[in-house]
Write an enzyme that holds these catalytic residues in place. Structure first.
Site, short mmCIF file in Angstrom:
data_model
loop_
_atom_site.label_atom_id
_atom_site.label_comp_id
_atom_site.label_asym_id
_atom_site.label_seq_id
_atom_site.Cartn_x
_atom_site.Cartn_y
_atom_site.Cartn_z
N VAL A 145 0.82 -1.21 0.00
CA VAL A 145 0.00 0.00 0.00
C VAL A 145 0.85 1.26 0.00
CG1 VAL A 145 -0.21 0.19 2.51
CG2 VAL A 145 -2.02 1.08 1.06
N ALA A 160 5.20 -5.17 7.49
CA ALA A 160 3.89 -5.28 6.84
C ALA A 160 3.95 -4.61 5.47
CB ALA A 160 2.81 -4.63 7.68
N ASP A 161 3.22 -5.19 4.54
CA ASP A 161 3.05 -4.56 3.23
C ASP A 161 1.73 -3.82 3.14
OD1 ASP A 161 5.18 -5.50 0.90
OD2 ASP A 161 5.17 -6.77 2.66
N ARG A 162 0.76 -4.26 3.94
CA ARG A 162 -0.52 -3.55 4.02
C ARG A 162 -1.23 -3.97 5.30
NH1 ARG A 162 -4.26 -1.34 -0.24
NH2 ARG A 162 -2.61 -1.96 -1.69
N ALA A 215 -1.20 -7.95 5.84
CA ALA A 215 -0.56 -8.68 4.75
C ALA A 215 0.94 -8.47 4.86
CB ALA A 215 -1.07 -8.18 3.40
#
Length: 379
Positions: A98, A254-256, A264
Site C-alpha cells: 500500500v 507489513a506490506d498492508r 498482509a
C-alpha cells in the site's frame, strides 16, 4: 554504520542491487521511472517503504534530467498528465504494497493542486514534485527511527519477565535498511533494543522462497554486529518450544495493514503468528502509518500478488572457482521438473493474532473487545 541501500543526491538515484546480496554489494543507477518499475518488479529493491521511495525518486530523477535537457513539456497540464501516467505505471509494479499507491496518491494531489494555481508553469510542477519526493525519503528515515524506539520500549515493558531481562526476538523476511529508506521497521526495533543494551539475541528466518532473511536480514545483522542466529522457516516452532531459548517477541513488518488490523506481509508471517499464540509469545507488527490502509476494511479485501514458479524451483548462490578463486553467482534447479507450484508472495495475519502494531505515533493495542482502532492514529 547503518547500511545505505538508497543513495540520492541532486537528482541522481542509485540503489543496492538486492538480487546480488549477500555475495556482491553493487549499486545500480536508476535514471527513469521505467528503470524504477523494472527494479521494483524484479525485486532488485523490495520492502513496502523502500519501493515507494524508489518509485517516487525514479520519477524525480527522470524529471530532473528532462528539465536539464530542456525536454519538459511546455504546459503545466501536459507535465501533470505525464506525471499521473508515470505514477500509475509505477503502482502496477507491486500491487500488494500500500505504501506505493499511497505515495503515488499523495504526489498526484500535490502536483494537481500546484497545476491549478494561476500562473503555474511546467517547471513549477517539476520542482514541486521533486521536492515532495525528496521529502518522502527524509521522512521515512525519521519515522523508522521512531518506530524502532517505540517498539523497543513496548517490548521492554510488556514482553520481558523482569526489568533486568534482555529481549530475545525473532523476525521474518527483511525489514531493515534494505527494505526502507533507512534504519528499518521490525529490524529497526531490534536495532533500538541493541542500542539500548536490552537485546540478548535476535533470530531471523531464512524466508523461503526468495530467502530475504538469509540473504538480506542476516547480511544487515552481521553488518551491524548484532548477536543473531539464522534458522530455516520450518524451525520456528521448535525454536519457540525450547525453554532455554525463551523467545520474548516476534516482530515482523507489513506490506498492508487493513483498518481492522489484519496484516498482509511476507508469506510465512501467518504461520508465525499462530505459533506465537500457542507458545504465549508476543506477536508485533512494525509499520509506518503509510502502510495502514483505512480504505481496506479487512484482510479479505487485500490483493495477494503471486510470483513466478521459478522462485520456488530454483535457487541462486555463489560458487568459488577451485582454480582461480573467482566467485560467480549461479542459479540451480532444486525441484522435480514439471511439478506444479503455488507461490503467493504474501499471506494475511488476522488481527486476533496480533498483540500490537508499532508505528511512529506509538504502539496500537486492542480494546477490551479485542479490536484495533487504527483510525485514532491519524487524529
Amino acid at each position: 554504520m547503518v547500511l545505505e541501500a538508497i543513495r540520492y543526491k541532486d537528482g541522481k538515484l542509485s540503489i543496492i542491487d538486492q538480487l546480488q546480496l549477500p555475495f556482491t554489494e553493487r549499486y545500480i543507477e536508476i535514471r527513469t521511472s521505467e528503470e524504477g518499475w523494472q527494479a521494483i518488479k524484479n525485486m532488485q529493491v523490495r520492502g513496502a517503504p523502500a519501493i515507494a521511495i524508489v518509485a517516487a525518486l525514479s520519477l524525480a530523477s527522470e524529471l530532473h534530467e528532462l528539465s536539464i535537457r530542456n525536454k519538459i513539456s511546455t504546459t503545466a497540464e501536459d507535465v501533470t498528465a505525464f506525471i499521473r501516467e508515470r505514477l500509475g505505471h509505477l503502482v502496477s509494479s507491486r500491487p500488494t504494497a500500500v505504501n506505493l499507491s499511497d505515495a503515488a496518491r499523495k504526489l498526484e494531489v500535490i502536483v494537481s493542486e500546484r497545476s491549478q494555481t494561476p500562473g503555474s508553469t511546467a517547471q513549477d510542477i517539476v520542482n514541486v514534485f521533486i521536492q515532495a519526493a525528496e521529502g518522502m525519503l527524509a521522512k521515512d528515515v525519521e519515522d523508522n527511527t521512531r518506530i524502532g524506539e517505540n517498539g523497543a520500549k513496548w517490548i521492554s515493558m510488556n514482553a520481558l519477565p523482569t526489568d533486568h531481562d534482555k529481549a530475545v526476538v525473532l523476525t521474518h523476511c527483511n525489514t531493515g535498511s534494505l527494505a526502507t529508506a533507512g534504519y528499518g521497521t521490525a529490524l529497526g526495533v531490534i536495532r533500538s533494543l541493541m542500542a539500548n543494551n536490552t537485546l540478548q539475541h535476535a533470530y531471523c528466518t531464512e524466508t523461503r522462497p526468495y530467502n530475504q532473511g538469509s540473504r538480506l536480514t542476516a547480511f544487515e545483522l552481521v553488518h551491524d554486529k548484532i548477536p543473531a542466529t539464522l534458522i530455516t522457516d520450518s524451525m520456528a516452532a521448535a525454536l519457540l518450544s525450547r525453554p532455554e531459548t525463551r523467545v520474548n517477541a516476534i516482530v515482523v513488518g507489513a506490506d498492508r495493514v487493513a483498518a481492522n488490523g489484519d496484516t498482509a506481509n511476507k508469506i510465512g508471517t501467518y504461520g508465525l503468528a499462530v505459533l506465537a499464540r500457542y507458545h504465549g509469545v508476543k506477536f508485533l507488527v512494525a509499520a509506518p502509518l503509510t502502510t495502514i490502509d483505512l480504505a481496506t476494511k479487512s484482510g479479505g479485501d487485500i490483493v495477494i500478488e503471486e510470483r513466478p514458479p521459478s522462485e520456488v524451483t530454483r535457487v541462486k548462490g555463489s560458487r568459488e572457482d577451485d582454480t582461480t578463486g573467482d566467485v560467480r553467482l549461479e542459479t540451480i534447479s532444486i525441484a522435480a521438473e514439471g511439478i506444479n507450484v503455488w507461490n503467493p508472495a504474501f499471506d494475511v495475519t488476522p488481527s486476533e493474532l496480533i498483540d500490537g502494531i508499532i508505528t511512529e505515533k506509538g504502539v496500537a493495542e486492542k480494546d477490551t473487545d479485542g479490536r484495533f482502532h487504527l483510525e485514532e492514529l491519524f487524529d
